[in-house]
Design a protein around this motif. Sequence first.
Motif, short mmCIF file in Angstrom:
data_model
loop_
_atom_site.label_atom_id
_atom_site.label_comp_id
_atom_site.label_asym_id
_atom_site.label_seq_id
_atom_site.Cartn_x
_atom_site.Cartn_y
_atom_site.Cartn_z
N THR A 13 41.74 54.45 32.11
CA THR A 13 40.73 53.51 32.59
C THR A 13 39.46 53.65 31.77
N ASN A 14 38.92 52.51 31.36
CA ASN A 14 37.63 52.46 30.67
C ASN A 14 36.96 51.18 31.13
N SER B 293 45.56 47.37 27.95
CA SER B 293 44.78 47.21 26.72
C SER B 293 43.82 46.02 26.80
N ILE B 294 44.13 45.03 27.59
CA ILE B 294 43.24 43.88 27.72
C ILE B 294 41.99 44.26 28.51
N LYS C 291 33.72 45.03 31.26
CA LYS C 291 32.46 45.09 31.99
C LYS C 291 32.38 43.88 32.90
N ILE C 292 32.17 44.13 34.18
CA ILE C 292 32.00 43.05 35.15
C ILE C 292 30.58 43.17 35.71
N ASN C 293 29.79 42.13 35.55
CA ASN C 293 28.44 42.08 36.09
C ASN C 293 28.34 40.92 37.07
N ILE C 294 28.01 41.23 38.31
CA ILE C 294 27.84 40.20 39.34
C ILE C 294 26.38 40.24 39.79
N ARG D 261 44.31 41.56 38.48
CA ARG D 261 45.58 42.28 38.44
C ARG D 261 45.95 42.50 36.97
N ASN D 262 46.12 43.75 36.56
CA ASN D 262 46.52 44.12 35.20
C ASN D 262 47.87 44.83 35.28
N TYR D 263 48.93 44.17 34.87
CA TYR D 263 50.26 44.78 34.94
C TYR D 263 50.72 45.15 33.56
#
Length: 132
Positions: A91-92, A111-112, A117-120, A130-132
Amino acid sequence: MKNLFTFLCFFFAYLGFAQVNPSSINSLNVLDYYQRNHHIQEPVNASQSIVLQIGNENIIEVRDQRQEYLELSQVGNDNTIYFTNPNNYPTNAEINIQGSGNYVDILGSNSISDGMKININANDMTIYMRNY
């Protein structure tokens, strides 16, 4: 006096386990022995988590199989972050919320999402990722 006695007992017990010659320790070098034998080393692959919550009734829940770097911050009231990474990809990520009533639910890391960075900066927002 009791604290000094306890310290001396533990100190001499430690010397017995560390196999140090007690006659080589004196008042000039006792701190050197202590520092050398109690040096704390960071693990090579140390993970880092930074969590900041300012406000009321904020929730952060993290379940991570392989965490490398994760920064979570919530400024406001009634914010929720659920971060779950069941896979073996490190996780990064950085998630910053400013506002009230926001909900973020992230499942997985790949990898995607590496360096994501999520800024709300709003109220009453919902994000499902969802990252599978």
